[in-house]
Scaffold this active site. Structure first.
Site, PDB file in Angstrom:
ATOM      1  CD  GLU A  47      -7.442  -0.401   0.583  1.00 32.21           C
ATOM      2  OE1 GLU A  47      -6.554   1.072   1.059  1.00 32.21           O
ATOM      3  OE2 GLU A  47      -6.880  -1.390   1.563  1.00 32.21           O
TER       4      GLU A  47
ATOM      5  CD  GLU B 131      -6.712  -6.402   2.734  1.00 29.23           C
ATOM      6  OE1 GLU B 131      -7.239  -5.649   1.965  1.00 29.23           O
ATOM      7  OE2 GLU B 131      -6.446  -5.068   3.671  1.00 29.23           O
TER       8      GLU B 131
ATOM      9  CG  HIS C   8      -5.534  -1.271   9.333  1.00 31.02           C
ATOM     10  ND1 HIS C   8      -5.983  -0.573   8.818  1.00 31.02           N
ATOM     11  CD2 HIS C   8      -5.368  -0.588  10.487  1.00 31.02           C
ATOM     12  CE1 HIS C   8      -5.646   0.742   9.347  1.00 31.02           C
ATOM     13  NE2 HIS C   8      -6.076   0.745  10.652  1.00 31.02           N
TER      14      HIS C   8
ATOM     15  NE  ARG D  50      -7.923   7.425   4.622  1.00 33.18           N
ATOM     16  CZ  ARG D  50      -8.819   7.025   5.818  1.00 33.18           C
ATOM     17  NH1 ARG D  50      -9.870   7.165   5.204  1.00 33.18           N
ATOM     18  NH2 ARG D  50      -8.715   5.877   6.587  1.00 33.18           N
TER      19      ARG D  50
ATOM     20  CG  HIS E  46      -7.434   4.244   0.651  1.00 31.78           C
ATOM     21  ND1 HIS E  46      -8.244   4.457   2.486  1.00 31.78           N
ATOM     22  CD2 HIS E  46      -9.197   4.742   0.811  1.00 31.78           C
ATOM     23  CE1 HIS E  46      -9.296   4.093   2.544  1.00 31.78           C
ATOM     24  NE2 HIS E  46     -10.216   4.410   1.988  1.00 31.78           N
TER      25      HIS E  46
ATOM     26  CG  HIS F  68       0.738   6.152   4.704  1.00 31.89           C
ATOM     27  ND1 HIS F  68       0.459   7.017   5.735  1.00 31.89           N
ATOM     28  CD2 HIS F  68      -0.082   5.219   5.430  1.00 31.89           C
ATOM     29  CE1 HIS F  68      -0.749   6.914   5.759  1.00 31.89           C
ATOM     30  NE2 HIS F  68      -1.298   5.983   5.675  1.00 31.89           N
TER      31      HIS F  68
ATOM     32  CG  ASN G 229      -2.081   1.408   1.568  1.00 31.97           C
ATOM     33  OD1 ASN G 229      -0.853   2.555   1.369  1.00 31.97           O
ATOM     34  ND2 ASN G 229      -2.626   1.102   1.296  1.00 31.97           N
TER      35      ASN G 229
ATOM     36  CB  THR H 233      -9.813   2.089   7.940  1.00 35.20           C
ATOM     37  OG1 THR H 233      -9.459   2.005   7.000  1.00 35.20           O
ATOM     38  CG2 THR H 233     -10.771   0.753   7.789  1.00 35.20           C
TER      39      THR H 233
ATOM     40  NE  ARG I 206      -6.945  11.359   5.865  1.00 37.18           N
ATOM     41  CZ  ARG I 206      -7.733  10.150   7.012  1.00 37.18           C
ATOM     42  NH1 ARG I 206      -7.239   9.965   7.004  1.00 37.18           N
ATOM     43  NH2 ARG I 206      -9.077  11.098   6.862  1.00 37.18           N
TER      44      ARG I 206
END
Ligand SMILES: CC(=O)[C@@H](O)[C@H](O)COP(=O)(O)O
Ligand SMILES: NCC(=O)COP(=O)(O)O
Length: 252
Positions: A79, A160, A199, A54, A52, A19, A16, A110, A58
């Site tokens: 996502e 998931e 996660h 969002r 993801h 970040h 992922n 999340t 962000r």
């Protein structure tokens, strides 16, 4: 015990890249480039790239998804929340996978799984719209049989399992969460679902999850980005994949 998942791999790592984008956005620069991170992660052993988008953008931006899609050599796992905006966007991009996740604008990250049973019609409509575009749909849920039954009822072939509570607890509480995930994997696999997990996983808590035989894929991001600060991006990806595979093969 099957070491090879029906997909024919030992266990897949979805990296992922959210970040990496967080770091880029911190100063509004063009670096570090999440696209470059994704392509390097693939070369370092990632089996897919997860990102993801969002609602508050962000970290990952629409332009990141649009730019990355044609360049990936593995597959994109996008996502997104169950909103018409996100479903329409995903249908334009047509990634291999879309994972529907819950989203609260105020959350730091999340906080739980998607309530499929409680939002049945909306989730079913989203699943149908995505599947009509040839997209494989995964639902990000807690390890709860009722949510897995609802997943089957809405027609999604993949789940998931949210490992956040396992990651955020210790001792007996963590053992109980791990057992909950183990039971959830067994139940989901017994119903014919492809079972992924993710996660909060990192380099010293991933082993117990990777050891669960019927898990097909782990999606991991924050810990890999954090570790890369010290060992480098490609090494951080390689290390995580090596831990997962050696754990699954029962090697120390
Ligand atoms: C659904 C999930 O657990 C993560 O993939 C999600 O992306 C977490 O959100 P942040 O990346 O914004 O922390
Ligand atoms: N769905 C989980 C994911 O993609 C990455 O979560 P994390 O490792 O950043 O907590």
């Amino acid at each position: 015990m099957s070491f090879l998942h029906p997909s024919g791999t030992i266990i897949d790592l979805g990296v992922n890249i959210d970040h990496v984008a967080t770091l880029r956005n911190a100063r509004g620069t063009r670096y570090p480039d999440p696209i470059r991170a994704a392509l390097l992660a693939e070369q370092a052993g990632a089996d897919c790239i997860t990102l993801h988008l969002r609602e508050d953008r962000r970290h990952i931006k629409d332009a990141d998804v649009i730019a990355l899609a044609p360049q990936l050599l593995t597959r994109m796992n996008l996502e997104a929340a169950v909103t018409q905006e996100m479903i329409d966007f995903a249908c334009k991009i047509r990634p291999a996978d879309v994972c529907l996740v819950p989203e609260k604008r105020t959350e730091v990250t999340t906080e739980g799984g998607l309530d499929v049973a409680g939002n049945f019609n909306a989730v079913q409509a989203a699943v149908r719209q995505l599947q009509a575009e040839g997209i494989r749909v995964s639902l990000f849920i807690d390890a709860d049989e009722a949510q897995m039954d609802a997943t089957i009822a809405v027609g999604a072939p993949v789940i998931e399992l949210h490992t956040g509570r396992y990651a955020d607890t210790e001792g007996a509480e963590q053992e109980a969460e791990l057992e909950r995930v183990r039971r959830g994997v067994l139940y989901g696999a017994s119903k014919g679902l492809k079972v992924n997990a993710g996660h909060g996983l990192h380099y010293t808590n991933v082993q117990a999850i990777a050891a669960i035989p019927d898990i097909a894929e782990l999606n991991i991001g924050h810990a890999i980005v954090a570790h890369s600060v010290f060992v480098g991006w490609e090494n951080a990806v390689r290390e995580m994949k090596a831990i997962m595979v050696s754990t699954r093969l029962g090697r120390k």
